[in-house]
Design a protein around this motif. Sequence first.
Motif, short mmCIF file in Angstrom:
data_model
loop_
_atom_site.label_atom_id
_atom_site.label_comp_id
_atom_site.label_asym_id
_atom_site.label_seq_id
_atom_site.Cartn_x
_atom_site.Cartn_y
_atom_site.Cartn_z
N UNK A 200 0.83 -1.22 0.00
CA UNK A 200 0.00 0.00 0.00
C UNK A 200 0.85 1.26 0.00
N UNK A 201 0.22 2.38 -0.35
CA UNK A 201 0.91 3.67 -0.42
C UNK A 201 0.41 4.57 0.72
N UNK A 202 1.14 5.66 0.95
CA UNK A 202 0.73 6.66 1.94
C UNK A 202 0.65 8.01 1.26
N UNK A 203 -0.06 8.93 1.90
CA UNK A 203 -0.16 10.29 1.37
C UNK A 203 1.10 11.07 1.69
N UNK A 204 1.55 11.86 0.75
CA UNK A 204 2.70 12.74 0.91
C UNK A 204 3.90 12.04 1.56
N UNK A 205 4.41 10.98 0.95
CA UNK A 205 5.54 10.24 1.53
C UNK A 205 6.80 11.10 1.68
N UNK A 206 6.89 12.14 0.85
CA UNK A 206 8.08 13.00 0.90
C UNK A 206 8.17 13.78 2.21
N UNK A 207 7.08 13.84 2.97
CA UNK A 207 7.09 14.56 4.25
C UNK A 207 7.86 13.81 5.32
N UNK A 208 8.05 12.50 5.14
CA UNK A 208 8.80 11.71 6.10
C UNK A 208 8.12 11.53 7.45
N UNK A 209 6.79 11.64 7.49
CA UNK A 209 6.07 11.54 8.75
C UNK A 209 5.73 10.11 9.15
N UNK A 210 5.94 9.17 8.26
CA UNK A 210 5.63 7.76 8.48
C UNK A 210 4.17 7.56 8.91
N UNK A 211 3.24 7.88 8.02
CA UNK A 211 1.81 7.73 8.35
C UNK A 211 1.45 6.29 8.66
N UNK A 212 0.42 6.13 9.47
CA UNK A 212 -0.09 4.80 9.79
C UNK A 212 -1.51 4.62 9.25
N UNK A 213 -1.81 5.39 8.20
CA UNK A 213 -2.99 5.16 7.38
C UNK A 213 -2.45 4.83 5.99
N UNK A 214 -2.74 3.63 5.52
CA UNK A 214 -2.21 3.15 4.25
C UNK A 214 -3.33 3.01 3.22
N UNK A 215 -2.98 3.18 1.94
CA UNK A 215 -3.98 3.15 0.88
C UNK A 215 -3.63 2.08 -0.16
N UNK A 216 -4.61 1.23 -0.43
CA UNK A 216 -4.49 0.24 -1.51
C UNK A 216 -5.16 0.84 -2.75
N UNK A 217 -4.49 0.72 -3.88
CA UNK A 217 -5.07 1.21 -5.13
C UNK A 217 -5.01 2.71 -5.27
N UNK A 218 -4.14 3.36 -4.51
CA UNK A 218 -4.04 4.82 -4.56
C UNK A 218 -3.30 5.25 -5.82
N UNK A 219 -3.95 6.06 -6.63
CA UNK A 219 -3.32 6.62 -7.82
C UNK A 219 -2.20 7.55 -7.37
N UNK A 222 -2.63 11.17 -6.68
CA UNK A 222 -3.42 11.60 -5.52
C UNK A 222 -2.64 11.47 -4.21
N UNK A 223 -1.36 11.17 -4.30
CA UNK A 223 -0.56 11.05 -3.09
C UNK A 223 -0.22 12.41 -2.50
N UNK A 224 -0.16 13.42 -3.34
CA UNK A 224 0.19 14.75 -2.87
C UNK A 224 -0.89 15.74 -3.21
N UNK A 225 -0.52 16.81 -3.89
CA UNK A 225 -1.51 17.80 -4.30
C UNK A 225 -2.41 17.18 -5.36
N UNK A 226 -3.70 17.24 -5.12
CA UNK A 226 -4.65 16.59 -6.02
C UNK A 226 -4.94 17.48 -7.22
N UNK A 227 -4.71 16.93 -8.41
CA UNK A 227 -4.97 17.66 -9.64
C UNK A 227 -6.36 17.28 -10.14
N UNK A 228 -7.36 17.86 -9.50
CA UNK A 228 -8.73 17.54 -9.84
C UNK A 228 -9.66 18.58 -9.26
N UNK A 229 -10.90 18.51 -9.62
CA UNK A 229 -11.89 19.47 -9.14
C UNK A 229 -12.81 18.80 -8.12
N UNK A 230 -12.84 19.32 -6.88
CA UNK A 230 -13.77 18.75 -5.89
C UNK A 230 -15.20 18.85 -6.42
N UNK A 231 -15.95 17.76 -6.30
CA UNK A 231 -17.28 17.76 -6.91
C UNK A 231 -18.23 16.87 -6.12
#
Length: 242
Positions: A200-219, A222-231
Amino acid sequence: MDRSRRNFCLGAGAAGIGAATLATMPAEAAQARQGGDAARRWAMVVDVRKCVGCQACTVACIMENDVPENSFRTIVSTYEVTEQGKTGTYMLPRLCNHCEDAPCIPVCPTGATHQRQDGIVVVDNTVCVGCAYCVQACPYDARFINHDTQTADKCTFCVHRIDAGLLPACVETCVGGARVFGDLNDPNSAVSKLNRETDPKVLKPEQGTQPRVFYIGLDPKFQGKVDGTPTLWRPAREKEHV
């Protein structure tokens, strides 16, 4: 005194308290882990492929934790994205990441934000002065100032339920089974198996915070700044009529 002026005064007072406290509080005391079982390390795995964006987790969290209006401890951000001429939606469940190296902890001037021995990051609102330093320090936009208590607020993995042997409210109500919660230190737990088997992946891995929320199938987009329109479902307080 109107609300904006009151909040400004509260913030100024908090900043003063924070400066005085930082001068006297040892760094190790501010980061000392309190409570929880040191043998455990709680974590969550979110399978975005199973998330349908129903917001059952969001509503369950609000009801369980008495979250004030227009504030959220967890939410499913829904984005409209266009790729190769085709438009679709993307669901991204978000919450506090309960980082191993949480940046919100060292900036707290009173020690209100601290990490339990089991890794859960919590806020003692009897000590918090509402300075919002932790809100600014969080790279995941997972904290807010509770308008009712005037203190910092966030997801706690429903720590009161965990201590009672129950699952977090969002996990228990997820209709798609997208959220899995458990002990990373237990090799036989579902979260441990998913971490070994699915990479699994984590959000913003470059921050080095070692998150303990992991994501399966994360594009990766979408790991960092989301290039999309909230809808679709984007909660906002209705404008008050004068």
